[in-house]
Structures are given as structure tokens and as C-alpha cells.
Scaffold this motif. Sequence first.
Motif, short mmCIF file in Angstrom:
data_model
loop_
_atom_site.label_atom_id
_atom_site.label_comp_id
_atom_site.label_asym_id
_atom_site.label_seq_id
_atom_site.Cartn_x
_atom_site.Cartn_y
_atom_site.Cartn_z
N SER A 174 20.74 -10.61 2.09
CA SER A 174 20.60 -10.90 3.40
C SER A 174 22.08 -11.11 4.20
O SER A 174 22.21 -10.83 5.57
N GLY A 175 23.02 -11.72 3.52
CA GLY A 175 24.37 -12.07 4.09
C GLY A 175 24.05 -13.37 5.13
O GLY A 175 25.35 -13.80 5.55
N ALA A 176 23.01 -14.09 4.91
CA ALA A 176 22.97 -15.30 5.61
C ALA A 176 23.61 -16.48 5.04
O ALA A 176 23.63 -17.40 5.58
N PHE A 177 24.03 -16.37 3.72
CA PHE A 177 24.23 -17.46 2.85
C PHE A 177 25.88 -17.29 2.50
O PHE A 177 26.07 -16.34 1.68
N ALA A 178 26.61 -18.32 2.60
CA ALA A 178 27.93 -18.31 1.95
C ALA A 178 27.81 -18.10 0.13
O ALA A 178 28.73 -17.48 -0.11
N GLN A 179 26.94 -18.85 -0.20
CA GLN A 179 26.56 -18.84 -1.49
C GLN A 179 25.34 -18.67 -2.04
O GLN A 179 24.52 -19.71 -1.58
N VAL A 180 25.07 -18.11 -3.02
CA VAL A 180 23.64 -18.06 -3.55
C VAL A 180 23.68 -18.54 -5.16
O VAL A 180 24.31 -17.79 -5.80
N PHE A 181 22.92 -19.39 -5.41
CA PHE A 181 22.82 -19.43 -6.84
C PHE A 181 21.40 -19.34 -7.39
O PHE A 181 20.30 -19.46 -6.68
#
Length: 110
Positions: free
Chosen positions: A67-74
Motif C-alpha cells: 500500500s505504501g502507507a507505512f514507512a516500515q512493516v514488520f
Amino acid sequence: YERVLPPLWAAGLRQRGGVEVEYASAMRFFLGGEGWQRSASSGRRQFGAVADVSCGTGWMARRLQASGAFAQVFAADFSAEMLAEAVRSADAEGLTQQSAQRAPLRFIRA
């Protein structure tokens, strides 16, 4: 674990409308929250970080990353087998590589 629970979860998700409904619900939750900033590189609104705990195959983490909505995904899971599947799927979608638009999807064995 991997053989018994996924069919139960899938049945529950079908009753709620499926995984797309779950994703839409999560995005409504995040988009309505505080803490948004504009990304310096893209100018888009972006949230700091999000974690998909008990990620299973990583479907939700991959959607959140894409989505590109988050700076980082874990993405984290207790099962090494499920986490390995999540990594394989994310690799196939190119989500584990750094890009100008996003940091790579990170995996954690819980």
C-alpha cells in the motif's frame, strides 16, 4: 497448527466477507488514526510502522507493505514454517527489497 487453524480462520473470514474486507477494515483503522506524516521522498501521507503479529503466510503484511502507507512493516509468527512461507511470498512479490518508495518488509520469528 498449520493444518488445523488456517481452515478455521478462513471460514471465519468468509463469514465476514473475506480477506479483502479484513484489509479494508485495517486500512480504515489506520487511515483514521493520528500520526500521519508526509513522506519526504514521495510527498504521500505515510504512517510510521505497523506489525502483523501471527502473520501466517504474510498476506496482510504484504498488502500493508504494498500500500505504501507505512514507512516500515514488520511481520512476526511463532511458526518457522509459516514465516518461511511469508518470506517466500514476499520475495516473489519483490517486497523484501529496498526501493525508493519503501523500506523492505521485515520478518521476525516470535
